[in-house]
Design a protein around this motif. Sequence first.
Motif, mmCIF file in Angstrom:
data_model
loop_
_atom_site.group_PDB
_atom_site.id
_atom_site.type_symbol
_atom_site.label_atom_id
_atom_site.label_comp_id
_atom_site.label_asym_id
_atom_site.label_seq_id
_atom_site.Cartn_x
_atom_site.Cartn_y
_atom_site.Cartn_z
ATOM 1 N N GLY B 58 0.783 -1.232 0.000
ATOM 2 C CA GLY B 58 0.000 0.000 0.000
ATOM 3 C C GLY B 58 0.811 1.277 0.000
ATOM 4 O O GLY B 58 0.326 2.329 0.415
ATOM 5 N N PHE B 59 2.038 1.216 -0.477
ATOM 6 C CA PHE B 59 2.884 2.409 -0.497
ATOM 7 C C PHE B 59 2.451 3.349 -1.621
ATOM 8 O O PHE B 59 2.155 2.901 -2.730
ATOM 9 C CB PHE B 59 4.358 1.996 -0.684
ATOM 10 C CG PHE B 59 5.329 3.081 -0.343
ATOM 11 C CD1 PHE B 59 5.654 3.361 0.974
ATOM 12 C CD2 PHE B 59 5.907 3.845 -1.347
ATOM 13 C CE1 PHE B 59 6.539 4.371 1.295
ATOM 14 C CE2 PHE B 59 6.804 4.861 -1.044
ATOM 15 C CZ PHE B 59 7.118 5.125 0.288
ATOM 16 N N PRO B 60 2.393 4.670 -1.367
ATOM 17 C CA PRO B 60 1.944 5.604 -2.413
ATOM 18 C C PRO B 60 2.858 5.544 -3.653
ATOM 19 O O PRO B 60 4.073 5.706 -3.537
ATOM 20 C CB PRO B 60 2.030 6.973 -1.732
ATOM 21 C CG PRO B 60 1.972 6.681 -0.266
ATOM 22 C CD PRO B 60 2.637 5.352 -0.086
ATOM 23 N N THR B 61 2.252 5.298 -4.804
ATOM 24 C CA THR B 61 3.022 5.046 -6.027
ATOM 25 C C THR B 61 3.857 6.258 -6.452
ATOM 26 O O THR B 61 5.029 6.117 -6.806
ATOM 27 C CB THR B 61 2.062 4.631 -7.155
ATOM 28 O OG1 THR B 61 1.304 3.506 -6.687
ATOM 29 C CG2 THR B 61 2.808 4.253 -8.422
ATOM 30 N N GLY B 62 3.253 7.439 -6.393
ATOM 31 C CA GLY B 62 3.980 8.639 -6.811
ATOM 32 C C GLY B 62 5.201 8.894 -5.938
ATOM 33 O O GLY B 62 6.262 9.299 -6.419
ATOM 34 N N VAL B 63 5.062 8.626 -4.652
ATOM 35 C CA VAL B 63 6.176 8.821 -3.726
ATOM 36 C C VAL B 63 7.284 7.814 -4.019
ATOM 37 O O VAL B 63 8.469 8.134 -3.991
ATOM 38 C CB VAL B 63 5.691 8.696 -2.259
ATOM 39 C CG1 VAL B 63 6.857 8.841 -1.281
ATOM 40 C CG2 VAL B 63 4.612 9.734 -1.957
ATOM 41 N N LYS B 64 6.877 6.575 -4.323
ATOM 42 C CA LYS B 64 7.854 5.535 -4.660
ATOM 43 C C LYS B 64 8.707 5.983 -5.855
ATOM 44 O O LYS B 64 9.930 5.865 -5.841
ATOM 45 C CB LYS B 64 7.112 4.245 -4.995
ATOM 46 C CG LYS B 64 7.999 3.008 -5.088
ATOM 47 C CD LYS B 64 7.161 1.779 -5.420
ATOM 48 C CE LYS B 64 7.723 0.527 -4.768
ATOM 49 N NZ LYS B 64 6.924 -0.670 -5.045
ATOM 50 N N TRP B 65 8.042 6.508 -6.886
ATOM 51 C CA TRP B 65 8.763 6.975 -8.072
ATOM 52 C C TRP B 65 9.719 8.124 -7.749
ATOM 53 O O TRP B 65 10.792 8.225 -8.331
ATOM 54 C CB TRP B 65 7.780 7.508 -9.110
ATOM 55 C CG TRP B 65 6.913 6.504 -9.783
ATOM 56 C CD1 TRP B 65 7.095 5.151 -9.846
ATOM 57 C CD2 TRP B 65 5.726 6.782 -10.535
ATOM 58 N NE1 TRP B 65 6.093 4.580 -10.577
ATOM 59 C CE2 TRP B 65 5.237 5.544 -11.011
ATOM 60 C CE3 TRP B 65 5.029 7.948 -10.840
ATOM 61 C CZ2 TRP B 65 4.083 5.452 -11.787
ATOM 62 C CZ3 TRP B 65 3.880 7.855 -11.612
ATOM 63 C CH2 TRP B 65 3.409 6.619 -12.078
ATOM 64 N N SER B 66 9.259 9.012 -6.835
ATOM 65 C CA SER B 66 9.988 10.263 -6.617
ATOM 66 C C SER B 66 11.379 10.042 -6.048
ATOM 67 O O SER B 66 12.220 10.940 -6.070
ATOM 68 C CB SER B 66 9.184 11.193 -5.695
ATOM 69 O OG SER B 66 9.195 10.675 -4.380
ATOM 70 N N VAL B 67 11.632 8.845 -5.514
ATOM 71 C CA VAL B 67 12.938 8.559 -4.917
ATOM 72 C C VAL B 67 13.991 8.242 -5.987
ATOM 73 O O VAL B 67 15.187 8.311 -5.732
ATOM 74 C CB VAL B 67 12.813 7.387 -3.897
ATOM 75 C CG1 VAL B 67 14.121 7.108 -3.198
ATOM 76 C CG2 VAL B 67 11.729 7.690 -2.870
ATOM 77 N N VAL B 68 13.538 7.915 -7.198
ATOM 78 C CA VAL B 68 14.490 7.619 -8.276
ATOM 79 C C VAL B 68 15.231 8.906 -8.652
ATOM 80 O O VAL B 68 14.598 9.914 -8.980
ATOM 81 C CB VAL B 68 13.756 7.068 -9.524
ATOM 82 C CG1 VAL B 68 14.749 6.826 -10.665
ATOM 83 C CG2 VAL B 68 13.001 5.795 -9.185
ATOM 84 N N PRO B 69 16.550 8.898 -8.575
ATOM 85 C CA PRO B 69 17.297 10.114 -8.940
ATOM 86 C C PRO B 69 16.972 10.534 -10.377
ATOM 87 O O PRO B 69 17.001 9.698 -11.287
ATOM 88 C CB PRO B 69 18.761 9.681 -8.811
ATOM 89 C CG PRO B 69 18.742 8.498 -7.891
ATOM 90 C CD PRO B 69 17.445 7.809 -8.155
ATOM 91 N N ALA B 70 16.628 11.812 -10.540
ATOM 92 C CA ALA B 70 16.185 12.285 -11.863
ATOM 93 C C ALA B 70 17.036 13.463 -12.317
ATOM 94 O O ALA B 70 17.879 13.965 -11.564
ATOM 95 C CB ALA B 70 14.711 12.695 -11.798
ATOM 96 N N GLY B 71 16.797 13.892 -13.545
ATOM 97 C CA GLY B 71 17.481 15.066 -14.090
ATOM 98 C C GLY B 71 18.981 14.833 -14.181
ATOM 99 O O GLY B 71 19.431 13.789 -14.662
ATOM 100 N N THR B 72 19.761 15.785 -13.679
ATOM 101 C CA THR B 72 21.217 15.657 -13.775
ATOM 102 C C THR B 72 21.733 14.558 -12.845
ATOM 103 O O THR B 72 22.849 14.079 -12.997
ATOM 104 C CB THR B 72 21.903 16.987 -13.403
ATOM 105 O OG1 THR B 72 21.404 17.403 -12.130
ATOM 106 C CG2 THR B 72 21.609 18.068 -14.431
ATOM 107 N N GLN B 73 20.905 14.176 -11.841
ATOM 108 C CA GLN B 73 21.296 13.107 -10.912
ATOM 109 C C GLN B 73 21.032 11.717 -11.485
ATOM 110 O O GLN B 73 21.447 10.723 -10.896
ATOM 111 C CB GLN B 73 20.495 13.226 -9.602
ATOM 112 C CG GLN B 73 20.570 14.570 -8.924
ATOM 113 C CD GLN B 73 21.927 14.794 -8.297
ATOM 114 O OE1 GLN B 73 22.431 13.947 -7.571
ATOM 115 N NE2 GLN B 73 22.549 15.918 -8.627
ATOM 116 N N ALA B 74 20.288 11.648 -12.586
ATOM 117 C CA ALA B 74 19.839 10.346 -13.116
ATOM 118 C C ALA B 74 21.024 9.462 -13.483
ATOM 119 O O ALA B 74 22.020 9.931 -14.024
ATOM 120 C CB ALA B 74 18.943 10.567 -14.331
#
Lengths: 154, 426
Positions: B58-74
């Motif tokens: 039951g973990f919030p899906t959007g929050v789960k995604w948000s932990v993936v390093p994105a942008g220049t950190q990707a």
Amino acid sequence: MLNEREREEIVELLRQETHASAAIPEALKVVQRHRGWVSTEAVRAIAHALGVDAGEVESVATFYNLIFRQPVGRHVILLCDSVSCAVTGHDDLRAHLEMHLGITFGGTTPDGRFTLLPIACLGACDRAPAMMIDRTLHGNLTPAQLDEILNNYA
Amino acid sequence: MHERPLTARIRSGETPVSLEAYLAAGGYRGLRRALALSPAAVQEEVTKSKLRGRGGAGFPTGVKWSVVPAGTQARHPIYLVVNGDEMEPGTMKDRLLLESDPHQLLEGILISAYAIQADEAFIFLRGEYHLAAECMRRAIAEATAAGYLGQKILGSEYGLAVRLHTSAGRYMCGEETGLLNALEGKRANPRSKPPFPQVSGLWGQPTVVNNVETLCNLPHILANGWEWYLGLSRSSDGGGTKLYGVSGQVRNPGVWELPLGVSAREILDACAGGMRDGHRCRAVLPGGASTNFLLDEHLDLPMDYSAVERAGSRLGTGTMIVLDDRACPVRMLLSLQRFFARESCGWCTPCREGLPWVARTLEAIEAGHGEMDDLEVLDHHVAALAMPGRTFCALAPGAMAPLQGALTYFRDDIVRHIAEQRCPWR
């Protein structure tokens, strides 16, 4: 040890993977599709074909329950023994199958026709109790129906 | 009549929804909208929709995604892994989605993958789901031919390859990190967290693992907006509909898509048709084998995350298993504990040694050889294993959930087995 078809299929698996070890489970399935089970010689041959350690292949082969490290019958009966089936008649089915086939879980009939194995919930709880023979799901089972179903498997 | 977006196109007994039929019903509209948004905006839309993971935690899906390093950190490659290893006993919901409407899942995969900018997606299916595998294989080929998968999807700069992996068995593959080990061609032992898969997952790369049902919600959230999605739910702690199921001695066992938060009793009576003649409902496991029992007094509570938790259990997979008054609760408990003992991967000692001990103790009680001290053995295991922390994954705590409930709610039944030295139900 591997025949030409097996070797070709394993080479093709390897071609799709960046990491050779990722092909281990599927390579085991290739051999099992051709031979019914995976012998120690086959484990070594797969390791050789993939260029990985034989111990690595063996650790996978002995972990996953759909990989058979012993010979099995021509048909494998996977009888669900999980909770939904347990409350809808699993015990009676098991008793009937064991009596009819003269084997218990893990056994193979002397004529090599059937191997009987327990399996975790088959996701057919709306049709419990259920079992799978080879690739076919059978649900809403009663002991009386079992003999007729088994007759369809030579 | 409530809306049921995930199952609206499914007709029982018919072939899976084709690409043509899926498009005619408005399919891939959600993907078009997602591709027009930035990945961050897609994440925000889904976070606002209050979609929570449908695999059990039951973990919030959007929050789960948000932990993936994105942008220049990707750090590419980034992977999306679809958890289609439906092996929680009593659970049969993902099978319906996989076998009936494969493009809905593919569209969900594309949206999730775009949101985290994944380079490749893996669908991990349990090995016994042969029909689902054939259905997904066909749908992947259809979608690839039509330009929904591959390079420059729908004229965008985004591309994704999807691969199907069929498992070789074991419940542990459904555990997020065990699944990643299985995909890497190892034993499905759990990994220690942190690092979380979003940072270091498959082959050490950023990876998100999403459940099949979770992903099937995404096309509808993107196509219709988060406000609409929130409105589908009757619960304040999550948006959308939920696939609920019932198995056991009910008249009409099955799976139904209902607003999140309907009561267990509504599902049992209106959908499952009540109990079969001569049977009474004694208790239910609300969401699979690793959830604690609910009693009759709990059945009017909403089947959402927080209400079920307040009643001492978990929504889990939302597929209920009914214990009726003609079934022996100790026999049911024994089936549960044998399952967990067998499926323990053996990585952590308390689980490897403790669960078989529990199963053997219950076997003795059910066979009429139990001793009163056995109750202490069972209580001790609950005390030692129910809380997370002594094992890497949640298998042992999950096993303790129904044991804990049974030791409370069915203690008299257990004592009777021991006192009479037999199973009173036989």
